[in-house]
Design a protein around this motif. Sequence first.
Motif, PDB file in Angstrom:
ATOM      1  N   ALA A 151     -38.134  96.032  35.209  1.00  0.00           N
ATOM      2  CA  ALA A 151     -39.148  95.641  34.224  1.00  0.00           C
ATOM      3  C   ALA A 151     -38.501  95.150  32.926  1.00  0.00           C
ATOM      4  CB  ALA A 151     -40.073  96.824  33.942  1.00  0.00           C
ATOM      5  N   ALA A 152     -37.408  95.834  32.521  1.00  0.00           N
ATOM      6  CA  ALA A 152     -36.699  95.409  31.311  1.00  0.00           C
ATOM      7  C   ALA A 152     -36.093  94.022  31.491  1.00  0.00           C
ATOM      8  CB  ALA A 152     -35.618  96.426  30.956  1.00  0.00           C
ATOM      9  N   ASN A 153     -35.530  93.761  32.688  1.00  0.00           N
ATOM     10  CA  ASN A 153     -34.966  92.434  32.950  1.00  0.00           C
ATOM     11  C   ASN A 153     -36.052  91.361  32.892  1.00  0.00           C
ATOM     12  OD1 ASN A 153     -32.315  93.249  33.256  1.00  0.00           O
ATOM     13  ND2 ASN A 153     -32.607  93.779  35.425  1.00  0.00           N
ATOM     14  N   ASP A 154     -37.227  91.688  33.438  1.00  0.00           N
ATOM     15  CA  ASP A 154     -38.329  90.721  33.374  1.00  0.00           C
ATOM     16  C   ASP A 154     -38.747  90.446  31.924  1.00  0.00           C
ATOM     17  OD1 ASP A 154     -39.876  92.140  36.338  1.00  0.00           O
ATOM     18  OD2 ASP A 154     -38.325  90.586  36.089  1.00  0.00           O
ATOM     19  N   SER A 155     -38.804  91.515  31.136  1.00  0.00           N
ATOM     20  CA  SER A 155     -39.174  91.315  29.723  1.00  0.00           C
ATOM     21  C   SER A 155     -38.117  90.503  28.987  1.00  0.00           C
ATOM     22  CB  SER A 155     -39.361  92.680  29.050  1.00  0.00           C
ATOM     23  OG  SER A 155     -38.139  93.400  29.049  1.00  0.00           O
ATOM     24  N   LEU A 156     -36.839  90.707  29.359  1.00  0.00           N
ATOM     25  CA  LEU A 156     -35.774  89.918  28.747  1.00  0.00           C
ATOM     26  C   LEU A 156     -35.937  88.433  29.066  1.00  0.00           C
ATOM     27  CD1 LEU A 156     -33.094  89.732  27.208  1.00  0.00           C
ATOM     28  CD2 LEU A 156     -31.924  90.220  29.358  1.00  0.00           C
ATOM     29  N   LYS A 179     -40.154  86.141  13.355  1.00  0.00           N
ATOM     30  CA  LYS A 179     -40.749  87.257  14.090  1.00  0.00           C
ATOM     31  C   LYS A 179     -40.205  87.338  15.518  1.00  0.00           C
ATOM     32  CE  LYS A 179     -45.135  87.229  11.554  1.00  0.00           C
ATOM     33  NZ  LYS A 179     -46.609  87.054  11.659  1.00  0.00           N
ATOM     34  N   ALA A 180     -40.079  86.146  16.156  1.00  0.00           N
ATOM     35  CA  ALA A 180     -39.563  86.135  17.537  1.00  0.00           C
ATOM     36  C   ALA A 180     -38.139  86.655  17.592  1.00  0.00           C
ATOM     37  CB  ALA A 180     -39.631  84.726  18.104  1.00  0.00           C
ATOM     38  N   GLN A 181     -37.318  86.266  16.552  1.00  0.00           N
ATOM     39  CA  GLN A 181     -35.943  86.777  16.528  1.00  0.00           C
ATOM     40  C   GLN A 181     -35.922  88.290  16.372  1.00  0.00           C
ATOM     41  OE1 GLN A 181     -34.043  84.575  13.423  1.00  0.00           O
ATOM     42  NE2 GLN A 181     -33.694  82.747  14.716  1.00  0.00           N
ATOM     43  N   GLY A 182     -36.824  88.808  15.544  1.00  0.00           N
ATOM     44  CA  GLY A 182     -36.897  90.274  15.404  1.00  0.00           C
ATOM     45  C   GLY A 182     -37.275  90.942  16.727  1.00  0.00           C
ATOM     46  N   GLU A 183     -38.252  90.353  17.402  1.00  0.00           N
ATOM     47  CA  GLU A 183     -38.629  90.925  18.701  1.00  0.00           C
ATOM     48  C   GLU A 183     -37.494  90.824  19.711  1.00  0.00           C
ATOM     49  OE1 GLU A 183     -43.417  89.852  18.442  1.00  0.00           O
ATOM     50  OE2 GLU A 183     -42.089  88.804  19.849  1.00  0.00           O
ATOM     51  N   LEU A 184     -36.715  89.706  19.590  1.00  0.00           N
ATOM     52  CA  LEU A 184     -35.566  89.554  20.480  1.00  0.00           C
ATOM     53  C   LEU A 184     -34.535  90.647  20.248  1.00  0.00           C
ATOM     54  CD1 LEU A 184     -34.131  87.898  22.640  1.00  0.00           C
ATOM     55  CD2 LEU A 184     -33.197  86.462  20.802  1.00  0.00           C
ATOM     56  N   GLN A 185     -34.275  90.957  18.969  1.00  0.00           N
ATOM     57  CA  GLN A 185     -33.321  92.027  18.682  1.00  0.00           C
ATOM     58  C   GLN A 185     -33.820  93.366  19.239  1.00  0.00           C
ATOM     59  OE1 GLN A 185     -32.754  91.963  14.461  1.00  0.00           O
ATOM     60  NE2 GLN A 185     -31.578  90.034  14.461  1.00  0.00           N
ATOM     61  N   THR A 186     -35.121  93.605  19.055  1.00  0.00           N
ATOM     62  CA  THR A 186     -35.684  94.857  19.607  1.00  0.00           C
ATOM     63  C   THR A 186     -35.515  94.915  21.131  1.00  0.00           C
ATOM     64  OG1 THR A 186     -37.321  94.833  17.836  1.00  0.00           O
ATOM     65  CG2 THR A 186     -37.733  96.288  19.717  1.00  0.00           C
ATOM     66  N   ALA A 187     -35.774  93.785  21.780  1.00  0.00           N
ATOM     67  CA  ALA A 187     -35.624  93.747  23.238  1.00  0.00           C
ATOM     68  C   ALA A 187     -34.177  93.976  23.653  1.00  0.00           C
ATOM     69  CB  ALA A 187     -36.118  92.408  23.772  1.00  0.00           C
ATOM     70  N   ASN A 188     -33.245  93.370  22.854  1.00  0.00           N
ATOM     71  CA  ASN A 188     -31.823  93.594  23.167  1.00  0.00           C
ATOM     72  C   ASN A 188     -31.460  95.068  23.059  1.00  0.00           C
ATOM     73  OD1 ASN A 188     -31.233  90.919  23.766  1.00  0.00           O
ATOM     74  ND2 ASN A 188     -30.872  90.398  21.600  1.00  0.00           N
ATOM     75  N   GLN A 189     -32.005  95.718  22.033  1.00  0.00           N
ATOM     76  CA  GLN A 189     -31.738  97.155  21.901  1.00  0.00           C
ATOM     77  C   GLN A 189     -32.293  97.924  23.092  1.00  0.00           C
ATOM     78  OE1 GLN A 189     -33.372  98.285  18.134  1.00  0.00           O
ATOM     79  NE2 GLN A 189     -31.824  97.180  16.904  1.00  0.00           N
ATOM     80  N   ARG A 190     -33.496  97.535  23.481  1.00  0.00           N
ATOM     81  CA  ARG A 190     -34.081  98.201  24.654  1.00  0.00           C
ATOM     82  C   ARG A 190     -33.236  97.957  25.899  1.00  0.00           C
ATOM     83  NH1 ARG A 190     -40.042  96.288  25.300  1.00  0.00           N
ATOM     84  NH2 ARG A 190     -39.813  97.618  27.158  1.00  0.00           N
TER      85      ARG A 190
END
Length: 754
Positions: A151-156, A179-190
């Motif tokens: 699921a994480a890979n799909d979200s990435l 905002k998208a870059q911020g969400e991208l950083q959050t996703a990378n952390q996840r």
Amino acid sequence: MVGTMANNGRIRSASPVTNGSKDLTPDSAPVSTAGSECGQVEFTREDVEALLNERIKYKSKFNYKERCENMMEYIKRLRLCIRWFQELELDYAFEQEKLKNALVLNEKHCADMEASLKNKEEELNMIIEELRKNFESAQIQLAKEQTEKLAANDSLGKEKEARLAVEKAQGGLSEELGKAQGELQTANQRIQSVNDMYKLLQEYNSSLQLYNSKLQGDLDEAHETIKRGEKERTEIVENIGNLKGQFSALQDQLAASKASKEDIMKQKAELVNEIASLKVELQQAKDERDHHLTELKTLQTEANKYNDFKDTITELETTCCSQSNQIRELQDRLVSSDRRLQMSDLTTFEKMNEFEDQKQTIIDLKSRVEEAELKLVEGEKLRKKLHNTILELKGNIRVFCRVRPLLPGENNGDEGKTISYPASLELLGHGIDLMQNAQKHSFTFDKVFLPNTTQEDVFIEISQLVQSALDGYKVCIFAYGQTGSGKTYTMMGKPGNVEEKGLIPRCLEQIFETRQSLRSQGWKYELQVSMLEIYNETIRDLLSTNKEAVRTENGVSPQKHAIKHDAHGNTHVAELTILDVKSSREVSFLLDHAARNRSVGKTQMNEQSSRSHFVFTLRISGVNESTEQQVQGVLNLIDLAGSERLSKSGSTGDRLKETQAINKSLSSLGDVIFALAKKDDHVPFRNSKLTYLLQPCLGGDSKTLMFVNIAPESSSTGESLCSLRFAARVNACEIGTPRRQTNIIKPLDRLSLG
């Protein structure tokens, strides 16, 4: 008491004293301690009978004093006899009490030993149960983590697509880009956290694999124990063969000795005849000598009167001397014949002694052969017990994975990229890795067969499981996998090729060979065969002689083959053809007949695709005349139809209906496995004919083995991954403990599917 024994006509023999050095017999009574009156008096049967039958004789009827004295003496002897019997009875009662006390102590000791053994067995079963539960929970947790990672890979991937869309937008959307870059950083952390969790799970999985390898080591030790038992059994068989060879050699020597004895007896008879003839000749010579001496005396008398006959007298004297020499020669020959006769008698005596020695040696060898055969029977029982124990420890549903080789026209370079095998010592022969979308999926099973594995090597791994059917167990072996993965080849083999025979023909050959070898141990077996297929959720009898009942339109059969389960866990199929078989040749003929009646068809994935589930059932009933033991086993060999995707098979019309029915029944089988793995209270066996037919194999007391067949080409990676995941769930299922069916007097009217 004496009167009673007199009426019975016999005296009870005393049994030997168990804790002393004396034996009590009718001729030797125990020592009395009653004083000098009865002292060391002993009675035999003849004494008692003579005493009871004695009639007192009197010199005079009116001499009452003499009669009283004789009567007192007779009464005194009767008292001595009665006292002797009383003392003997007291000794017997004392010994009987001692034996009863010893028996009570031994029974108490045996009961304590049985209770302690039962407690230890319960403790071991609890430990094994806890280990299985821990292993299953770990597998479930690992599956959940893998799902979260996917699921994480799909979200990435979705975040990457959003970032590309933001880069193509106008400069006026810079705030949205931030905002998208911020969400991208959050996703990378996840993703990082998920990767860390995945590493931890990999470490935990490696620890579980180490623990699994440890358990596998214990099982290997048990296998070594069985191999040692097999080796000892082989040595015993070789010793029996050597003893039989020695026995035959001694018999040959005995025959030779008998022949030489007959020759010696013939020579003896000839010598006796020769001696008799020589004695006759000697007597004739003596008679002639006497006659000549008489004549000589007559001639000498006449010589005194007649001097003219001197020459005649000289001749007669010469004749008499020569006859005397002949007599001496005959006497010498007689003496030599007597010596030869004595030598022949000595030789005959020596041969008789040698014959007796060889006869005793033959008796000893026979007893040794009997002991070796008894040891062989005991070793066979121990082997069966150890083998069944190992199967129970491994789990009742075992899973073997077989990867078929690449076929002509398939890409040879894809196998190394798609499927690989771990080289570590713990996973060698048990692990398989599947690569999909640059991600490796690892699986571990009871056995993994490489593409170059022969049919003979595969059968060797299951031969002991097949042996369990002859021992009285229910055994089920079924093949699962996508269409074209080699299931039918594994079960049936290649027609007309002896080297590529499948498991079903090889199992039957082993059963008939083992049945023949067990005849020497007193076992007699009766075998019954039935074959059916499940086509479009309809049961078809493949051995029916009525072709209309076998093949009808739309899969509808005029005969109703209802499935019923009895209280003993046996499954009966109504109106099913059941045939008695005597040899593997008969079964091969029936297999060919069933293969011609089975439903097959051509699809884009397989030239000859099985369009039904094939079920072969062999019912085994055995009786041991020497031990009066009866067993009843069942061997089920099942070739499931292959799962397939409509997009790849291109099925239409009847093939489409067949595909839908096959996928539905296999989906029901998956639901049953899921319910068994989660230990649900309700298991949906009735959702399809296949699962309802296999209910005793999946949820009863059967020994079950599943072959998961894998196709190596890269285009089948998705189906292979689904098959491997399903096989892993099957391997984690727990069903009832296998139970041996014994002491069944009357065979069942219908065959059981387990």
